[in-house]
Design an enzyme around this catalytic site. Structure first.
Site, mmCIF file in Angstrom:
data_model
loop_
_atom_site.group_PDB
_atom_site.id
_atom_site.type_symbol
_atom_site.label_atom_id
_atom_site.label_comp_id
_atom_site.label_asym_id
_atom_site.label_seq_id
_atom_site.Cartn_x
_atom_site.Cartn_y
_atom_site.Cartn_z
ATOM 1 N N GLU A 170 54.091 -3.737 26.357
ATOM 2 C CA GLU A 170 53.561 -4.399 25.175
ATOM 3 C C GLU A 170 53.013 -5.724 25.654
ATOM 4 O OE1 GLU A 170 52.967 -7.013 22.629
ATOM 5 O OE2 GLU A 170 55.113 -7.032 22.211
ATOM 6 N N CYS A 214 52.289 -12.206 19.875
ATOM 7 C CA CYS A 214 51.275 -11.220 20.254
ATOM 8 C C CYS A 214 50.532 -10.705 19.028
ATOM 9 C CB CYS A 214 51.928 -10.051 20.996
ATOM 10 S SG CYS A 214 52.752 -10.531 22.516
#
Length: 465
Positions: A228, A262
């Site tokens: 990720e 993010c």
């Protein structure tokens, strides 16, 4: 090498830890490897009892854990408590659902019986970032431990106290100590761990370069990875959107964790007829947010986690302005080498600017003007990243149709992008691969074994006439 706990608000080093040697690291790895053979044989009911206890301890210690986050990486205590509560919820979610998620799947074939079994892999190495120091770890650890795997955590070097506090949570909950260990190591030992055959899989949340390096090392060893990585999430505002709600949510979405997320909205792609009004409203909401000491309940956003991160973000902004971006809201650092960074809005974002192509990991909002909905989708997809996105329109059906055209791991219509235990989380393109959370997340680190059974059932004998 020393691993430092550094307070970005005061600029003081809180504690220093001596990094583990390879011999100590290898000893812990061996203990984890031996524990994996035993842990995989435990029942789901037993694991669930311990995971429910971990959830209870997270809630009991939420104030203490929020304080550690505030001191180590600048997260306001109110946000820290919310993060810990989310961790507890996720522990409960997997305690309740892991057995069903990993139940044998019956497959109809010519065999007497055929099914898919989901079995643990063994030792999973997790390389985690500092921005959500508990949540990032729990969303790996809860499903991994419930699946019968064991975890080794290599946390970011600036949050060692968070890493050790989480290890203590699992140990105090009753998990055998070797099933979850924090490794206070530098990045220099990560490659050796990945190359060791006792480590069976690796998960990383972090930067694109770190992901590429980990994936390359693991690939040479034929090891499963979940990555990720970065994101530059699009926040698409169509002309028919509720502008007040969109602008208010936009400010909140950009300022999650002082912009250090993010899935924080970063590129605000707005249809031309409403772009000026949207900027005006968003500016008002950003200016209303209060900064200050992360230990105060009134603080809504704190400093960036380290001064060097603020310096780097300042350079990205200055370069982009030189390349043609226009400043709509002035903010940033008060002086170089400090961690506090006030919100900035940049418009006239065009190809060739750093702001157009790079992830800006902090409170900088980028305004891109779209001719129409199709142009907005084009701009959203013109990115190396593909983590999350949101679409704002009063026509929810149209928003849903557009959502299918966005290249991202998650698209939210008329809502801020967020992660939750029920929905899979992850990205496409340079934002990584694999999924965390939901039933997909717990199945990332299991052997999906096909079992084919022919012949008669045991205990039955042919009748003798």
């Amino acid at each position: 090498m020393a691993i430092e706990s550094y307070n970005p608000y005061t600029g003081r080093v809180l504690r220093r830890f001596r990094a583990f040697s390879w011999s100590k690291t290898e000893r812990i790895l061996e203990q984890a490897y031996r524990a994996a053979a035993e842990w995989r044989t435990t029942s789901f009911a037993h694991r669930a009892r311990l995971m429910q206890r971990a959830a209870a301890l997270l809630r009991e210690r939420q104030d203490e854990l929020a304080r550690i986050m505030a001191l180590e990486m600048g997260k306001p205590v109110a946000d820290g408590r919310a993060e810990v509560q989310k961790c507890a919820l996720t522990c409960e979610y997997y305690a309740q659902h892991a057995e069903a998620f990993l139940a044998d799947e019956e497959i109809k074939t010519e065999a007497r019986r055929s099914f898919i079994a989901h079995e643990p892999l063994g030792v999973v190495l997790a390389i985690m970032p500092w921005n959500f120091p508990f949540w990032q770890v729990v969303r790996f650890a809860a499903p991994a431990l419930m699946a019968g795997n064991v975890g080794l955590l290599k946390h970011a070097s600036n949050v060692p106290q968070c890493a050790l506090a989480l290890e203590k949570i699992f140990h105090d909950a009753g998990f055998p100590p070797a099933t979850f260990r924090t490794l206070l190591i530098g990045s220099d030992l990560v490659g050796r761990l990945i190359e060791d055959d006792r480590v069976r899989a690796v998960t990383l949340t972090g930067s694109e370069p770190a992901g590429a390096e980990v994936a390359a090392t693991a690939g040479r060893q034929i090891k499963k990875t979940v990555l990720e990585l970065g994101g530059s999430d699009a926040f698409i505002v169509l002309a028919d959107a509720d502008l007040e709600l969109a602008a208010q949510t936009a400010a909140q979405a950009r300022m999650i964790n002082a912009g250090q997320s993010c899935i924080a909205a970063k590129r605000f792609i707005v249809e031309k007829p409403v772009v000026k009004e949207f900027i005006s409203k968003m500016k008002t909401h950003l200016l209303a947010l209060r900064t200050g000491d992360p230990l105060l309940e009134s603080t809504q956003y704190g400093p960036l986690a380290r001064p060097d991160l603020a310096d780097e973000l300042t350079q990205q902004v200055e370069d982009s302005v030189r390349q043609g971006a226009k400043v709509e809201l002035y903010g940033g650092q008060s002086q170089p080498g400090t961690a506090l960074f006030r919100p900035i809005i940049l418009s006239n974002i065009k190809p060739g600017q750093r702001a157009y192509s790079e992830e800006l990991f902090g409170p900088v909002a980028l305004i891109l003007e779209a001719r129409d909905a199709d142009d907005a989708i084009r701009l959203a997809n013109d990115s190396r990243f593909g983590l999350g996105a949101s679409i704002w329109t009063k026509d929810a059906q149209h928003g849903q149709e557009l959502a299918r055209r966005v290249e991202a791991g998650a698209v939210f219509v008329n809502s801020m992008v967020k992660s939750s235990p029920e929905m899979p989380f992850g990205g496409v393109k340079k934002s990584g691969y694999g999924r965390e959370l939901s039933h997909l997340g717990i199945r990332e680190f299991v052997n999906q074994k096909s079992v084919w059974v022919s012949g008669e059932a045991s205990g039955k004998q042919k009748k003798v006439e």
